[in-house]
Design a protein around this motif. Structure first.
Motif, mmCIF file in Angstrom:
data_model
loop_
_atom_site.group_PDB
_atom_site.id
_atom_site.type_symbol
_atom_site.label_atom_id
_atom_site.label_comp_id
_atom_site.label_asym_id
_atom_site.label_seq_id
_atom_site.Cartn_x
_atom_site.Cartn_y
_atom_site.Cartn_z
ATOM 1 N N ILE A 1 27.701 21.463 16.963
ATOM 2 C CA ILE A 1 28.047 22.851 17.240
ATOM 3 C C ILE A 1 27.463 23.723 16.128
ATOM 4 C CG2 ILE A 1 29.911 24.493 17.622
ATOM 5 C CD1 ILE A 1 29.777 22.357 19.772
ATOM 6 N N PHE A 2 26.722 24.754 16.517
ATOM 7 C CA PHE A 2 26.095 25.629 15.530
ATOM 8 C C PHE A 2 26.899 26.917 15.369
ATOM 9 C CE2 PHE A 2 22.799 22.677 15.898
ATOM 10 C CZ PHE A 2 21.839 22.906 14.932
ATOM 11 N N LEU A 3 27.072 27.314 14.111
ATOM 12 C CA LEU A 3 27.666 28.591 13.745
ATOM 13 C C LEU A 3 26.598 29.443 13.059
ATOM 14 C CD1 LEU A 3 31.270 27.955 12.388
ATOM 15 C CD2 LEU A 3 30.563 29.934 13.716
ATOM 16 N N SER B 1 24.906 23.718 11.366
ATOM 17 C CA SER B 1 25.590 22.903 12.369
ATOM 18 C C SER B 1 26.843 22.236 11.816
ATOM 19 C CB SER B 1 24.648 21.831 12.918
ATOM 20 O OG SER B 1 24.327 20.884 11.917
ATOM 21 N N LEU B 2 27.785 22.017 12.703
ATOM 22 C CA LEU B 2 28.977 21.222 12.444
ATOM 23 C C LEU B 2 28.914 19.985 13.330
ATOM 24 C CD1 LEU B 2 31.674 24.033 12.877
ATOM 25 C CD2 LEU B 2 30.501 23.418 10.768
ATOM 26 N N ALA B 3 29.384 18.866 12.837
ATOM 27 C CA ALA B 3 29.565 17.691 13.693
ATOM 28 C C ALA B 3 31.031 17.656 14.093
ATOM 29 C CB ALA B 3 29.178 16.416 12.957
ATOM 30 N N MET B 4 31.281 17.898 15.374
ATOM 31 C CA MET B 4 32.645 17.958 15.892
ATOM 32 C C MET B 4 32.883 16.814 16.866
ATOM 33 S SD MET B 4 33.665 20.783 14.410
ATOM 34 C CE MET B 4 35.194 21.175 15.263
ATOM 35 N N SER B 5 34.142 16.430 16.996
ATOM 36 C CA SER B 5 34.522 15.460 18.020
ATOM 37 C C SER B 5 35.637 16.052 18.869
ATOM 38 C CB SER B 5 34.990 14.143 17.385
ATOM 39 O OG SER B 5 36.156 14.332 16.620
ATOM 40 N N GLY C 1 34.057 20.233 10.641
ATOM 41 C CA GLY C 1 34.143 21.560 10.047
ATOM 42 C C GLY C 1 34.774 21.631 8.674
ATOM 43 N N LEU C 2 35.099 20.480 8.070
ATOM 44 C CA LEU C 2 35.677 20.475 6.724
ATOM 45 C C LEU C 2 34.747 19.745 5.758
ATOM 46 C CD1 LEU C 2 39.447 19.726 7.520
ATOM 47 C CD2 LEU C 2 38.486 21.868 6.684
#
Length: 436
Positions: free
Chosen positions: A255-257, A348-352, A374-375
């Protein structure tokens, strides 16, 4: 590898931190006992701790781009201590679980502060706390619920009403904020650059060395355009790109911010803004806007999301979302309408789906600490360090907790995944309203 890291050029944190000389790319043939892939926060922590735990071993650390330019240097610079379970009514949930998350995050903070102090890394790290602010009714309800959860956890917090907020953050835009004192604020690219330049002597860092092919067996062979590295033990610390190495495929979501950073404020502009000289605001709504006033008197605006399945940025989103940033900035700081953005970038974030990361063994002689959800500053630091401790035979309650995690759960197949994620992102941003 079907996709390699390639971030956009105008990352404000990277360009406003000190210039450093990148380490040379890898060439030729290398045999290694340990190889860590990814020189972000997780990989730097893992390599540092492996070097301390195995002082007679040479540790190879491989980075696809330049250190400080990639994901770890593109976040908002919040090292947050408190748990925030968005699935729980009070955002805390089970107290025992929350306390372990709190211990994990604070251990990451402690490691970070100690490393920064010992190595005199200039990254503007300050124990400033954070404001979680709201303007919509839904956001106000989140703050009230979260405060009840923090009370249950025994953690300090302070409600600040909108009329008093200009004294803190120089804007009357928000109706209410929840201040918590435990967050560290910092310049993320400066941090990562400093960590890389103070690694132990038995760590060899290769930058601008994207791995293009990998072979697994008794030893792992990492190939790239100018050579290869054959390693006894491989540690993956490259977040969502771990999937490109054949692991956790269909379980991590890139997910990109998007963020923009202004030019430095003039003395007159600083005076007209008022408030404290250094602070950070996170939104009550997950899809809202993060705001910071930085150590060099700039304003950071961070909002807007996209799902890029290949883990690479898109110029069309940068062009679109900078307009969102302008709107968000002018809503909050009408006295600064003449202040332009100097940089706009994505990260980018790596999210699940289940908000779980991976920690432990991926295959024989292959290990990983992936998916920080995100942390990255606190979790990347602590999981990289603890993974190296576990590989050295150590155990403690935090390591046991991480090993017991079920890891990221599976996502639906394409095209349903992209349709679902993009729909959720669009709906979340729409619902955020003025919080965005």
């Amino acid at each position: 590898m079907t996709s390699l890291p390639a971030d956009d050029a105008a990352c404000g944190w990277y360009h406003t931190s000190r210039t450093r000389q990148p380490r040379p790319a890898h060439t030729g043939e290398t045999q290694a006992r340990w190889t860590v892939v990814g020189a972000g926060l997780t990989g730097l922590a893992a390599a540092r701790q492996l070097a301390l735990n195995f002082p007679d071993d040479e540790i190879v650390l491989v980075e696809a781009q330049e250190v400080g330019f990639g994901t770890s240097g593109r976040n908002a610079g919040f090292a947050i201590d408190l748990p925030h379970d968005i699935g729980a009514e009070d955002y805390i949930g089970d107290v025992a679980t929350a306390k372990m998350a709190l211990k994990l995050n604070r251990t990451g903070q402690s490691i970070l502060r100690s490393t920064v102090e010992q190595n005199q890394i200039d990254c503007a790290l300050r124990p400033s706390g954070k404001y979680q602010a709201a303007v919509e009714d839904r956001g106000i309800a989140v703050l009230d619920a979260y405060r009840r959860g923090l009370d249950k956890l025994g953690e300090a917090s302070e409600i600040i009403e909108g009329k008093d907020l200009p004294e803190h953050i120089g804007t009357s835009f928000y109706r209410k904020a929840l201040y918590t004192p435990g967050t560290l604020l910092l310049q993320p690219s400066a941090l990562v650059k400093g960590l890389a330049d103070t690694l132990p002597s038995n760590v060899t860092l290769y930058e601008n060395t994207p791995i293009s092919q990998v072979g697994y067996g008794d030893k792992t062979v990492l190939q790239h355009s100018k050579g290869r590295i054959t390693t006894d033990k491989l540690v993956l610390a490259n977040n969502a790109f771990g999937g490109r190495f054949g692991f956790l495929q269909g379980r991590m979501l890139p997910i990109f911010l998007y963020a923009s950073l202004t030019r430095p404020l003039s003395e007159a502009e600083q005076e007209s803004l008022g408030g404290k000289s250094f602070w950070g605001v996170i939104p009550a709504d997950t899809y809202g806007t993060t705001v910071r006033r930085t150590h060099d008197n700039r304003i950071l605006i961070r909002n807007s999301f996209s799902f890029n399945p290949d883990g690479r940025p898109r110029q069309k989103y940068l062009d679109r979302f900078v307009r969102n940033h302008r709107t968000s900035f002018e809503r909050r700081f009408p006295v600064l309408r003449d202040v332009d953005f100097e940089y706009t970038w994505s990260g980018s974030l790596a999210m699940s789906r289940n908000h779980e990361g991976f920690f432990g063994q991926l295959a024989p002689n292959v290990y990983g600490a992936l998916c920080c959800n995100g942390l990255g500053i606190t979790r990347g630091t602590v999981t990289g360090t603890l993974l190296a401790d576990w590989l050295a035979g150590q155990r403690n309650d935090l390591i046991d907790m991480l090993l017991a995690s079920p890891g990221p759960n599976k996502t639906p197949p394409e095209p349903f995944l992209s349709i679902g994620v993009n729909a959720n992102l669009a709906w979340g941003q729409y619902r955020a309203g003025l919080e965005s």
